[in-house]
Design a protein around this motif. Structure first.
Motif, PDB file in Angstrom:
ATOM      1  N   PHE A  97      70.653  55.981  85.486  1.00  0.00           N
ATOM      2  CA  PHE A  97      70.758  56.418  84.154  1.00  0.00           C
ATOM      3  C   PHE A  97      70.518  57.857  84.212  1.00  0.00           C
ATOM      4  O   PHE A  97      69.201  58.417  84.487  1.00  0.00           O
ATOM      5  CB  PHE A  97      69.728  55.717  83.402  1.00  0.00           C
ATOM      6  N   SER A 117      75.554  54.043  70.192  1.00  0.00           N
ATOM      7  CA  SER A 117      74.619  53.535  71.378  1.00  0.00           C
ATOM      8  C   SER A 117      73.276  53.801  71.258  1.00  0.00           C
ATOM      9  O   SER A 117      72.818  54.246  70.181  1.00  0.00           O
ATOM     10  CB  SER A 117      75.126  54.508  72.445  1.00  0.00           C
ATOM     11  N   ASN A 124      68.980  49.100  87.088  1.00  0.00           N
ATOM     12  CA  ASN A 124      68.988  50.305  86.658  1.00  0.00           C
ATOM     13  C   ASN A 124      68.018  51.289  87.081  1.00  0.00           C
ATOM     14  O   ASN A 124      66.849  50.973  87.172  1.00  0.00           O
ATOM     15  CB  ASN A 124      68.647  50.362  84.936  1.00  0.00           C
ATOM     16  N   SER A 159      73.186  50.914  88.511  1.00  0.00           N
ATOM     17  CA  SER A 159      73.539  51.866  87.480  1.00  0.00           C
ATOM     18  C   SER A 159      72.277  53.112  87.394  1.00  0.00           C
ATOM     19  O   SER A 159      71.210  52.622  87.066  1.00  0.00           O
ATOM     20  CB  SER A 159      73.817  51.605  86.196  1.00  0.00           C
ATOM     21  N   THR A 192      75.225  56.117  84.127  1.00  0.00           N
ATOM     22  CA  THR A 192      75.032  55.776  82.632  1.00  0.00           C
ATOM     23  C   THR A 192      74.601  57.245  82.167  1.00  0.00           C
ATOM     24  O   THR A 192      73.584  57.873  82.455  1.00  0.00           O
ATOM     25  CB  THR A 192      74.090  54.781  82.223  1.00  0.00           C
ATOM     26  N   GLU A 193      75.351  57.718  81.106  1.00  0.00           N
ATOM     27  CA  GLU A 193      74.948  58.975  80.373  1.00  0.00           C
ATOM     28  C   GLU A 193      75.338  60.089  81.376  1.00  0.00           C
ATOM     29  O   GLU A 193      74.729  61.206  81.465  1.00  0.00           O
ATOM     30  CB  GLU A 193      73.705  59.119  79.944  1.00  0.00           C
TER      31      GLU A 193
END
Length: 345
Positions: free
Chosen positions: A188, A275, A156, A186, A228-229
């Motif tokens: 973020f 979440s 991440n 990923s 992510t997001e």
């Protein structure tokens, strides 16, 4: 006109459980605003076992996060019980000195299917962002442990204003040294909550530059690249691919709003949220079953139906694919159904 079904996940694919807020790092973006010592409000072992049985009954995966899960002395008892009931578990250990080879090896012996590691740039930028010198080295050590032990890893990387070069550096580190064990990378996109409220969101041009970079690298990367997001990256990707939006069910990505829709979060106190980045309490596992809250709570239901979206997200022809970052809408506009303020479409 894009005509697509509304993607509704009848059960959580992943249940994220913040098992403790204790952590020895001081990360600038920390959602949990972690502290060095464990909280007296953390769930007890028997309470956790009951939650694990409920998660198993839903057929979901459990992702144990924190804080730092290794700050709980009973973490391996918890993993033992998950293994006993055949519940798939992944762990996100904070890459502090607690994450030794022996402990990572023990996690594998307990049956975890993967671990997640954070890398936010090179040595200097990563340590600066995480607030403790030596954290970058610890992260690299854990990646080497996973490589030796053959444990799949998700890496991440946080993306905020001024961090385009840092994100690109992370790709080079992973590509040259850790493919395998890295299976997924990923990125973020900042949600300004917790300590992250003091950071700045990336600009429109920075987002476009990163999207172009991720798309180009995805063509030859040995590991999967996702965000992510930043659900609008899905739209960007599909447009670049000239995909038929009516025929995308076979693609390796989720669609629609994910908060409370395929994803659910449990805090260290047992509070249930759609979440981790969307702090709207919908129940508590000490009083209610997670499975019932996920299924019946009104906030969860609204998150699963794009007709409730407002602003440009409500009008967008791609809302079934994207849906916007509900957590960022809540953080910046105070309404989880409002538009995502940084969407480029």
């Amino acid at each position: 006109m894009v005509k697509m079904k509304n993607f509704v996940y009848e059960k959580p694919i992943n249940v994220y459980y913040e098992i403790t807020i204790a952590c020895d790092l001081n990360c600038k973006h920390c959602r949990a605003e972690a502290i060095p010592e464990r909280s007296k409000e953390e769930l007890k072992l028997e309470e956790i076992k009951e939650v694990l049985r409920d998660i198993k009954g839903m057929g979901s995966n459990l992702i144990i996060s924190g804080g730092d899960p290794l700050k709980r002395e009973d973490i391996f008892e918890i993993l033992d019980y998950a293994k006993e009931i055949n519940l798939p578990v992944a762990v996100t250990p904070t890459t502090s000195p607690l994450a030794t080879f022996e402990k990572i090896k023990k996690m594998k012996e307990k049956g975890i299917f993967s671990i997640a590691v954070s890398i936010d740039g090179d040595r200097e930028s990563h340590d600066n962002f995480r607030g403790v010198n030596g954290t970058f080295e610890n992260s690299i050590n854990v990646l080497n442990y996973a490589k030796e032990l053959n444990i799949p890893v998700q890496v991440n990387t946080i993306f905020t204003k001024g961090r385009v070069l840092d994100v690109k550096k992370v790709y080079d580190i992973l590509y040259k040294n850790f493919s395998p064990p890295v299976k997924r990378w990923s990125i973020f996109f900042l949600v300004p909550t917790g300590r992250g409220s003091n950071l700045f969101l990336p600009s429109y041009n920075e987002i476009l530059e990163i999207f172009e970079f991720l798309y180009e690298k995805s063509k030859s990367s040995p590991f999967y690249i996702g965000t992510t997001e930043a659900p609008f990256y899905r739209v960007f990707y599909l447009l670049k691919e000239n995909k038929n939006f009516d025929d995308i069910s076979n693609l390796k990505m989720g669609f629609g709003v994910r908060d409370g829709n395929g994803v659910v979060f449990i805090s260290h106190k047992g509070d249930i949220y759609p979440s981790g980045f969307l702090p709207l309490k919908t129940g508590n596992v000490k009083k209610e079953k997670l499975s019932e809250v996920y299924k019946n709570n009104e906030i969860m239901k609204k998150l699963r139906d794009v007709k409730f979206l407002k602003g440009k997200c409500g009008k967008c022809i791609y809302k079934n694919i994207c849906g916007g970052a509900r957590a960022r809408a809540y953080a910046l506009k105070g309404d989880y159904l409002e538009e995502d303020p940084i969407c480029i479409f």
